[in-house]
Every structure is written in C-alpha cells, then in structure tokens.
Design a protein around this motif. Structure first.
Motif, PDB file in Angstrom:
ATOM      1  N   ALA A  65      32.389  38.683  52.155  1.00  0.00           N
ATOM      2  CA  ALA A  65      31.091  39.739  52.782  1.00  0.00           C
ATOM      3  C   ALA A  65      31.793  40.887  53.245  1.00  0.00           C
ATOM      4  N   HIS A  66      31.073  41.997  53.206  1.00  0.00           N
ATOM      5  CA  HIS A  66      31.756  43.289  54.051  1.00  0.00           C
ATOM      6  C   HIS A  66      30.500  44.239  54.241  1.00  0.00           C
ATOM      7  N   ARG A  67      30.586  45.125  55.059  1.00  0.00           N
ATOM      8  CA  ARG A  67      29.752  46.050  55.427  1.00  0.00           C
ATOM      9  C   ARG A  67      29.683  46.832  54.108  1.00  0.00           C
ATOM     10  N   THR A  68      28.264  47.302  53.538  1.00  0.00           N
ATOM     11  CA  THR A  68      28.314  47.864  52.370  1.00  0.00           C
ATOM     12  C   THR A  68      28.850  49.187  52.394  1.00  0.00           C
ATOM     13  N   GLY A  69      29.581  49.860  51.393  1.00  0.00           N
ATOM     14  CA  GLY A  69      30.016  51.080  51.461  1.00  0.00           C
ATOM     15  C   GLY A  69      31.340  51.063  52.043  1.00  0.00           C
ATOM     16  N   GLU A  70      32.044  49.731  52.270  1.00  0.00           N
ATOM     17  CA  GLU A  70      33.453  49.597  52.653  1.00  0.00           C
ATOM     18  C   GLU A  70      34.074  48.543  51.971  1.00  0.00           C
ATOM     19  N   ASN A  71      34.116  48.734  50.746  1.00  0.00           N
ATOM     20  CA  ASN A  71      34.914  47.928  49.758  1.00  0.00           C
ATOM     21  C   ASN A  71      36.004  48.882  49.119  1.00  0.00           C
ATOM     22  N   LYS A  72      36.857  49.312  49.446  1.00  0.00           N
ATOM     23  CA  LYS A  72      37.618  50.361  48.827  1.00  0.00           C
ATOM     24  C   LYS A  72      38.421  49.791  47.991  1.00  0.00           C
ATOM     25  N   THR A  73      39.160  48.915  48.245  1.00  0.00           N
ATOM     26  CA  THR A  73      39.982  48.131  47.246  1.00  0.00           C
ATOM     27  C   THR A  73      39.524  47.290  46.460  1.00  0.00           C
ATOM     28  N   GLY A  74      38.278  46.449  46.480  1.00  0.00           N
ATOM     29  CA  GLY A  74      37.701  45.828  45.539  1.00  0.00           C
ATOM     30  C   GLY A  74      38.285  44.560  45.344  1.00  0.00           C
ATOM     31  N   GLY A  75      38.271  43.539  44.385  1.00  0.00           N
ATOM     32  CA  GLY A  75      39.062  42.366  44.193  1.00  0.00           C
ATOM     33  C   GLY A  75      37.845  41.145  44.510  1.00  0.00           C
ATOM     34  N   ARG A  76      36.825  41.418  45.059  1.00  0.00           N
ATOM     35  CA  ARG A  76      36.023  40.457  45.832  1.00  0.00           C
ATOM     36  C   ARG A  76      35.731  39.276  44.764  1.00  0.00           C
ATOM     37  N   TYR A  77      35.287  39.527  43.514  1.00  0.00           N
ATOM     38  CA  TYR A  77      35.020  38.406  42.530  1.00  0.00           C
ATOM     39  C   TYR A  77      36.327  37.672  42.275  1.00  0.00           C
ATOM     40  N   GLU A  78      37.416  38.539  42.182  1.00  0.00           N
ATOM     41  CA  GLU A  78      38.852  37.966  41.936  1.00  0.00           C
ATOM     42  C   GLU A  78      38.995  36.873  42.902  1.00  0.00           C
ATOM     43  N   LYS A  79      38.923  37.169  44.055  1.00  0.00           N
ATOM     44  CA  LYS A  79      39.391  36.206  45.399  1.00  0.00           C
ATOM     45  C   LYS A  79      38.337  35.088  45.221  1.00  0.00           C
ATOM     46  N   LEU A  80      37.237  35.274  44.937  1.00  0.00           N
ATOM     47  CA  LEU A  80      36.371  34.038  44.920  1.00  0.00           C
ATOM     48  C   LEU A  80      36.631  33.335  43.612  1.00  0.00           C
ATOM     49  N   ARG A  81      37.187  33.656  42.489  1.00  0.00           N
ATOM     50  CA  ARG A  81      37.732  33.066  41.394  1.00  0.00           C
ATOM     51  C   ARG A  81      38.905  32.095  41.785  1.00  0.00           C
ATOM     52  N   GLU A  82      39.812  32.962  42.586  1.00  0.00           N
ATOM     53  CA  GLU A  82      40.956  32.228  42.984  1.00  0.00           C
ATOM     54  C   GLU A  82      40.682  30.968  43.966  1.00  0.00           C
ATOM     55  N   THR A  83      39.818  31.298  44.854  1.00  0.00           N
ATOM     56  CA  THR A  83      39.103  30.014  45.939  1.00  0.00           C
ATOM     57  C   THR A  83      38.720  29.052  45.024  1.00  0.00           C
ATOM     58  N   ALA A  84      37.842  29.396  43.863  1.00  0.00           N
ATOM     59  CA  ALA A  84      37.350  28.242  43.241  1.00  0.00           C
ATOM     60  C   ALA A  84      38.176  27.515  42.389  1.00  0.00           C
ATOM     61  N   LYS A  85      39.330  28.070  41.917  1.00  0.00           N
ATOM     62  CA  LYS A  85      40.373  27.583  40.938  1.00  0.00           C
ATOM     63  C   LYS A  85      41.207  26.578  41.847  1.00  0.00           C
ATOM     64  N   ARG A  86      41.207  26.930  43.144  1.00  0.00           N
ATOM     65  CA  ARG A  86      42.067  25.950  44.148  1.00  0.00           C
ATOM     66  C   ARG A  86      41.297  24.860  44.718  1.00  0.00           C
ATOM     67  N   MET A  87      39.908  25.111  44.831  1.00  0.00           N
ATOM     68  CA  MET A  87      39.265  24.227  45.092  1.00  0.00           C
ATOM     69  C   MET A  87      38.763  22.991  44.051  1.00  0.00           C
ATOM     70  N   TYR A  88      38.228  23.677  42.872  1.00  0.00           N
ATOM     71  CA  TYR A  88      37.752  22.857  41.825  1.00  0.00           C
ATOM     72  C   TYR A  88      38.596  23.363  40.617  1.00  0.00           C
ATOM     73  N   PRO A  89      39.739  22.720  40.521  1.00  0.00           N
ATOM     74  CA  PRO A  89      40.779  23.350  39.327  1.00  0.00           C
ATOM     75  C   PRO A  89      39.932  23.203  37.874  1.00  0.00           C
ATOM     76  N   GLU A  90      39.161  22.219  37.876  1.00  0.00           N
ATOM     77  CA  GLU A  90      38.562  22.191  36.512  1.00  0.00           C
ATOM     78  C   GLU A  90      37.365  23.147  36.301  1.00  0.00           C
ATOM     79  N   SER A  91      37.321  23.892  36.971  1.00  0.00           N
ATOM     80  CA  SER A  91      36.013  24.683  37.251  1.00  0.00           C
ATOM     81  C   SER A  91      35.967  25.997  36.218  1.00  0.00           C
ATOM     82  N   THR A  92      34.833  26.353  35.760  1.00  0.00           N
ATOM     83  CA  THR A  92      34.816  27.618  34.809  1.00  0.00           C
ATOM     84  C   THR A  92      33.629  28.526  35.565  1.00  0.00           C
TER      85      THR A  92
END
Ligand SMILES: Cc1cc2nc3c(=O)[nH]c(=O)nc-3n(C[C@H](O)[C@H](O)[C@H](O)COP(=O)(O)OP(=O)(O)OC[C@H]3O[C@@H](n4cnc5c(N)ncnc54)[C@H](O)[C@@H]3O)c2cc1C
Length: 477
Positions: A271-298
């Motif tokens: 989550a972030h305040r709308t309009g304050e996502n300069k660097t991006g990478g939000r989906y990427e970070k969620l994907r990394e979390t998912a890989k760590r928690m659920y290694p078999e997941s896609t």
C-alpha cells in the motif's frame, strides 16, 4: 491488468440515459455502494435510478478482494480510546449487521456469487496488542478470540479472530442485484443543480441525489477534498499455493492480505498513498513474497485498486452538506468497502424513509472531532505541496533523455509536461496539472498511469481519466 472478478463474470449492458426522467432518488455511481443503496431503496418502495459513468462495478469494486467483515484491522481498542465505548459499539454493530444483511440477501434472492462463510483474522508480532484487541472486541459484543496458531506462513505471535464473517465474488453479486434495478450505464453525471442531475444526453429530477461515486466530485459544498486522501494497494492471484480456510490481514504498515477464491490465493499488499509510487516495483515485491511463502505458486492475475481514507478513519455516510439536505453521500471506506457499502445502503435508506437509525451519527459527514484535526492539517499540507511542486519544481529530464518504457515529468520548450516513452519509442505527452484542483501529477511505473498525490485522481499514459475525483482527462498530444 484484469482482476480475477472481471475475468470470471459476464455482463449484460444497460442503456444510456437519453431524455428527461423523474425519480424519488437518483444514485450517482454504480459500484458496491451505489447498487446496494439502490437495492435497499427499491425494497423500501423508493423509485430509484442509478447513473453510472461507465459500467456497474467497473470502478474500485471490480478490483477489491471482497472480504465481507466487521473486522477492520486492529481498530476496536483504538476506537474506544479515541471516541468512547458507545460509538465504538455502534460502529462494530453496524458493520456486523451489514455482514448478516449480505448473507440474508444472498440466501433470500438465491444469488450465485460464491458466498463462503469464514473467519477473519488480524495477525501481528505483538501478542499483548492482540490480546488487548481481543478483549476490546469482546466488550463491543463480538465473539472474538485470540489464536496462537494460524494457517498462513508469516512470522507472528498469533491473530485476533472474528468468527462467521464472509467472502464472495463481488461482481457476480452486484450484477445479480442489477437485474432488478433501473440503471443507466455510460452515463457520466456532468452537473448537479439542486435536485436536477445532468448528463450528456439526459437529466433526472429526483427528491434525493445520492453521491456514491467513490470520491464525491463536487468540491463545494462538502469540501471532501480537505478531509480525505486515497491509498492504493496491489493484489496477485496465486495458483498452486494451497488452500486457506480463513481471511487474513496483517497489522501495521507494509501489511499483507490473504484470502482464497476457488483455486487461487489472493495476496494483497504494497500500500502507498496514491501519487507516491516513484520507484515502482510493487508487483515485483509481491511476487517475491509469494515465491518465498509459496515456492510452488504461479501468478495467474494481478491488479490494483485504491480507496478513500478519512481523517478520523470512519466513513462519511449521510448528508452531503448542511446546505444541501437532499444530497446524500457514502464514501471514505478505508479499504473496508464491502461492509461499509452495506452500512451506507441501510443508513441512506433509513434517512430517506424517515426511519430512526441508532448508528447514523457515528458516520455523519457533519461530525467534527478533534481526532480529525491532525488529518486535516496533513491533507492541507499535501495539497499545498502538490501545488507548490507544480509551480516551483523544475524537472531535470528531457524527452530525449527519457528511456523507453519509462515515464516522467520533463522539461519541454513549451514548459513542463508528463511524458511516457513506449518500448517502441513513441512519445505520449500529457499535461501534468490535475483538473480536479490543480496539483501536479506523478508517474506510477507499476500502472503506467499519472496519479495525483493530493486527492488520488488517476489518468492513463494517454491522459484518459481512470479514477476520480477528477471528472475529465488531461490534455494530451
Ligand atoms: C486492494 C484493495 C482491496 C480491497 N479489499 C477489500 C475487502 O476485501 N473487503 C472490503 O470490505 N473492502 C475492500 N476494499 C475496499 C473496497 O473495494 C471499496 O471500498 C469499494 O469497492 C468502493 O466501492 P464504491 O461503490 O464506493 O466505489 P466504486 O466501486 O469505485 O464505484 C464508484 C462508481 O462511480 C462511478 N462514477 C464516478 N463518477 C461518476 C459520475 N460523475 N457519474 C456517474 N458515475 C460516476 C464510477 O464509474 C464507479 O463505477 C479494498 C480496496 C482495495 C484498494
């Protein structure tokens, strides 16, 4: 980026409003709040029409995670401390009644919307906090419990559990209700004058005008822009991640949300305040979390949404402003818009029908409390910053210096502009002044959109309007 809900629900198109009509109530905006309000009013015999700018459920509602719960984070104890036990009890009771009302409607009307009763949990690393919250929730009448073990792979000291909550498919639900309502789609409301609502090809005169447009777009009276901002969060749907029985959310900043839908686990966060996502990478970070928690997941789908956050963290439901007693609104749902939309529908129906409702004053937009004060100052500060940036910030990038696949505010011979350079090298240029209140837009690399940090309006890279409160796109070349 299409949500799992949009991917799995057919829709029947509704007509565009053409000509002049009359109604007892006109609802502006056909999201969860608008459709439920129209439904409750029609059930009470109030002739209601819904005017929707695009398609029903096509706003934030199509991108929710659709947990129906009265458990809005770890809020019971804070609410009691800030507002007192009686208002806290009313808040919880109103939301718990909303959960029950969903179940009642779905069963009575035999709506096929994948309703599943399940417990809701808030987890935390702080067991004392969880125990205190459990006690507070019990004092407010919830059959809450503290659970040391939970089924999701996060490190925590346990969770507070609210039993008998629910989850569903939000679009299947509202589209079933919509079958029985008078709705006009592709009907943007452009002006409201007293009791007359104007659209491009028609108008409605109604006894009551109800703004369920997510963010109320008329600035004066009401001044909702000074009392709310918007926050965005991101969701990914995971396949091969196993199964969950409960619905989960973490406590504090940087939290994660979990629920099951069919074969998917929906993982939300970033989550972030709308309009304050300069660097991006939000989906990427969620994907990394998912890989760590659920290694078999896609990842089967990903999407994002935003919601309005009020200064005192309670929705605004009721009279739009003392100056316009026939205008009503429902907004500021704090990412708990499923139960809050039902609370809104019941409160607004009762207001129009003249029924006494014990919860009305807790949600009344006319409330003014000291808890709102720091929020009001912060919102004012953000708006000033957004405006100052527009006038005093000189961008260091030029169009030539912008890499492909990137967007930025750049310096051009004609002055400042927002530019997105496609992977093919095409330059898409827009005005970076938000048409809502003139703040400078920022680039959101995760959504390829121009987002306003002041009040959360959004535009795609071509300048077309995505989200309000702005009601028009920005100039583009
Ligand atoms: C990532 C995320 C996950 C969430 N998950 C949950 C959850 O699990 N449980 C929960 O309770 N809540 C959740 N929420 C919150 C919830 O999704 C929202 O609060 C809710 O969908 C808002 O519904 P709405 O009807 O107010 O707005 P919307 O669905 O946005 O509807 C507003 C409608 O008004 C229309 N409109 C706007 N302007 C005009 C105009 N001028 N004329 C005509 N029509 C207009 C728009 O086109 C839109 O269709 C979540 C929020 C986020 C961001």
């Amino acid at each position: 980026m299409e949500s799992i809900w949009s991917k799995t629900c057919n829709r029947k198109k509704k007509p565009v409003l053409e000509g002049h009509i009359q109604a007892d109530a006109a609802v502006i905006g056909g999201g969860m709040a608008g459709i439920l309000t129209a439904w409750q009013l029609e059930q009470a015999g109030v002739r209601t029409v819904v005017l929707e700018a695009e398609q029903i459920g096509g706003g934030q509602t199509k991108n929710t995670t659709a947990k129906i719960t009265s458990q809005h984070g770890l809020f019971c104890r804070t609410f009691i401390e800030k507002k007192g036990e009686e208002p806290a009890r009313k808040y919880v009771q109103a939301n718990q009644a909303a959960v029950e009302e969903y179940k009642r409607i779905i069963r009575k009307e035999c709506i096929d919307c994948d309703l599943l009763e399940s417990a809701a949990y808030v987890y935390s690393v702080d067991s004392e906090k969880l125990k205190r919250e459990t006690e507070a929730a019990q004092r407010l009448g919830i059959n809450a419990s503290f659970e040391e073990q939970i089924e999701i792979p996060v490190s925590c000291a346990g969770a507070v559990c609210f039993p008998e909550q629910a989850q569903f498919h939000p679009l299947k639900f509202i589209r079933a209700l919509a079958e029985r309502l008078t709705i006009y789609e592709d009907t943007l409301v452009t002006e409201v004058e007293d009791n007359l609502v104007k659209t491009a090809c028609g108008s409605v005169r109604a006894g009551y005008i109800i703004f369920t447009s997510h963010f109320p777009f008329i600035n004066f009276p009401g001044m909702y822009f000074a009392r709310m901002h918007q926050e965005r969060s991101y969701v990914i749907a995971l396949e091969n991640a196993g199964e969950l029985n409960g619905m989960y959310i973490g406590e504090g900043e940087d939290t994660l949300s979990f629920r099951q839908y069919n074969k998917y686990i929906l993982l939300g966060g970033q989550a972030h305040r709308t309009g304050e996502n300069k660097t991006g990478g939000r989906y990427e970070k969620l994907r990394e979390t998912a890989k760590r928690m659920y290694p078999e997941s896609t990842v089967a789908a990903c999407w994002s949404a935003q919601d309005c956050i009020t200064s005192d963290k309670i929705p605004f439901i009721g009279e739009y402003s003392a100056e316009r007693p026939s205008w009503l609104t429902a907004t500021g749902f704090q990412k708990w818009g499923m139960s809050s939309a039902m609370v809104s529908a019941i409160l607004l129906r009762d207001r129009i029908c003249g029924y006494e409702n014990p919860y009305a004053e807790v949600f009344a937009p006319s409330r003014f409390s000291v808890e709102e004060f720091p929020g009001l100052v912060k919102e004012g500060g953000k708006a000033v910053k957004g405006l100052t940036k527009r006038f005093f910030y000189i961008p260091d990038k030029t169009i030539a210096g912008l890499e492909r696949g990137h967007g930025a505010v750049v310096d051009t011979p004609q002055g400042k502009a927002g530019v997105y350079k496609t992977e093919e090298g095409e330059v898409c240029q827009v005005d970076v002044v938000c048409p809502h209140m003139g703040c400078e837009l920022s680039w959101n690399p995760d959504e390829c959109s121009w987002d306003c940090p002041c009040h959360g309006s959004r535009f795609n890279y071509k300048g077309e309007l995505l989200d309000g409160p702005a009601q028009e796109g920005v100039w583009h070349e």
